[in-house]
Scaffold this motif. Structure first.
Motif, mmCIF file in Angstrom:
data_model
loop_
_atom_site.group_PDB
_atom_site.id
_atom_site.type_symbol
_atom_site.label_atom_id
_atom_site.label_comp_id
_atom_site.label_asym_id
_atom_site.label_seq_id
_atom_site.Cartn_x
_atom_site.Cartn_y
_atom_site.Cartn_z
ATOM 1 N N THR A 1 0.991 -1.254 -0.065
ATOM 2 C CA THR A 1 0.018 -0.029 0.501
ATOM 3 C C THR A 1 0.768 1.061 -0.163
ATOM 4 O OG1 THR A 1 0.006 -0.389 2.171
ATOM 5 C CG2 THR A 1 -2.195 -1.055 1.217
ATOM 6 N N ILE B 1 1.075 4.469 -2.559
ATOM 7 C CA ILE B 1 1.187 6.054 -2.788
ATOM 8 C C ILE B 1 1.820 6.368 -2.457
ATOM 9 C CG2 ILE B 1 -0.698 6.652 -0.968
ATOM 10 C CD1 ILE B 1 -2.349 4.163 -0.038
ATOM 11 N N GLU C 1 1.933 10.403 -4.808
ATOM 12 C CA GLU C 1 1.306 11.824 -4.590
ATOM 13 C C GLU C 1 3.095 12.234 -5.187
ATOM 14 O OE1 GLU C 1 -1.250 12.838 -2.187
ATOM 15 O OE2 GLU C 1 -1.762 11.722 -3.571
ATOM 16 N N LEU D 1 -2.157 5.934 -10.953
ATOM 17 C CA LEU D 1 -2.139 5.089 -10.359
ATOM 18 C C LEU D 1 -1.583 3.515 -10.672
ATOM 19 C CD1 LEU D 1 -3.081 4.427 -7.323
ATOM 20 C CD2 LEU D 1 -4.830 4.687 -7.732
ATOM 21 N N ARG E 1 -6.831 1.402 0.522
ATOM 22 C CA ARG E 1 -6.697 1.229 -0.886
ATOM 23 C C ARG E 1 -7.718 2.202 -0.836
ATOM 24 N NH1 ARG E 1 -4.982 -4.706 -2.136
ATOM 25 N NH2 ARG E 1 -2.755 -4.318 -2.785
ATOM 26 N N TYR F 1 -7.930 5.203 -0.247
ATOM 27 C CA TYR F 1 -6.581 6.644 -1.517
ATOM 28 C C TYR F 1 -7.576 6.818 -2.484
ATOM 29 C CZ TYR F 1 -3.657 8.272 -3.687
ATOM 30 O OH TYR F 1 -1.707 8.870 -4.476
#
Lengths: 183, 183
Positions: free
Chosen positions: A66, A70, A74, A87, A126, A129
């Motif tokens: 995860t 992420i 980001e 993604l 997940r 997000y």
DNA sequence: TGTCATCCATACACCAGCGTATGGAAGCGA
DNA sequence: TCGCTTCCATACGCTGGTGTATGGATGACA
């Protein structure tokens, strides 16, 4: 200290490979040893028993799967739509992030409550997000929730559903859905 | 002919139960016999070996899981939207149509090409049916394809994704997606 | 009542894999 | 060079499963 010829990490890596390929039942000590070209003697020095290894496989997966993705998305900035578009590609190919590991653990969770709890943590993280990204351009919470669930499901479904799309490639179909989600 | 105390069908039924609960690796002859309250003697009279049973489990599943559901929906009439709305409830609870059987076979297909081929047939049949229903009220083929894939994925995802939806029940989320698909 | 098909129990040989015990081997530091 | 830590090989006992062989048991039917 003597050199570790086959240190813990090697066993875990090989274990994850077996898990991805054949599920938890395929993670067997003796075949693992054979793949690594050693006997099982060293395994029991490191782990004590098979259960311990299985637990550490889950630890490694939960750690990598995860936050790493992420953070990667980001760190490169952009608005919510751009981040969503990045993604799928942000999932770097590693043993832990292999989609097959994900699927194997998902199946495993159906028959082991402790695995189910870990999966719950990962999936919640997940979905949180995804929801936060969709919320940036969706009219209301319901819409963001529906799109986040759809995005997650189609990501999984793309790897699970074996249907023939009559001329369309699976990636094209995924792209069709994705375009609509980003509108 | 003497009475069959534990005929073929009983073994298949029990086998499907084991398959749904623990995947193909959980379909073991001796535990099956124990569940049925007999010894494995009769099993080898019926099947010859374990592989034969596994094949017949797949046969039974493939036979029941598509046509029976589709026929059920079709028999009650209504326009495409009404039929789609009835689809989730048309899956009558049987051993073969248990979603867990579906998931177990899906995992199994990842490591056995013959299973993968059957799954391909079943999924293609399902997608074809979904696509045909969506095509009745969608502007173009792309739209119908995207919605069919989303419907299928979310149906699966609802049973696979373990995320906490922060107040919403999983069925509510599914319903949110479903409403949007039927617009 | 006898026969036959159907099904079951039991015993067996066999194998894969788990976990244990024990005796190294190999390198590093003192 | 000695000792210590780290890892590996080998042999073993054990469990749980597969498939085979064989001898019943049971009930339908002639």
């Amino acid at each position: 200290m003597a050199q570790a010829r086959t240190p813990r990490g090697k066993w875990i890596e090989e274990g994850l490979r077996a898990l991805a390929a054949g599920g938890p039942d395929a993670v067997r000590v003796e075949p693992l040893a054979q793949s690594l070209g050693v006997s099982k003697g060293g395994f029991y020095w490191h782990f004590g028993d098979r259960e311990t290894l299985l637990g550490e496989l889950l630890d490694a997966w939960e750690r990598d799967v995860t936050e790493q993705v992420i953070e990667r998305v980001e760190s490169e900035g952009g608005d919510a739509r751009e981040r969503l578009r990045r993604l799928p590609e942000a999932i770097v190919p590693k043993v832990t992030t292999d989609i097959r590991t994900d699927l194997a653990i998902r199946e495993w969770a159906r028959r082991d409550e402790r695995v189910a709890e870990r999966l719950r943590r990962v999936d919640t993280r997940r979905m949180d997000y995804l929801r936060s990204l969709f919320a940036a351009f969706c009219a209301d919470d319901d819409e963001a929730e529906a799109r986040a669930m759809t995005a997650f499901s189609v990501w999984l479904g793309g790897h699970l559903i074996a249907a023939d799309h009559h001329g369309r490639a699976p990636e094209e179909v995924r792209e069709l859905v994705w375009q609509r989600l980003l509108r």
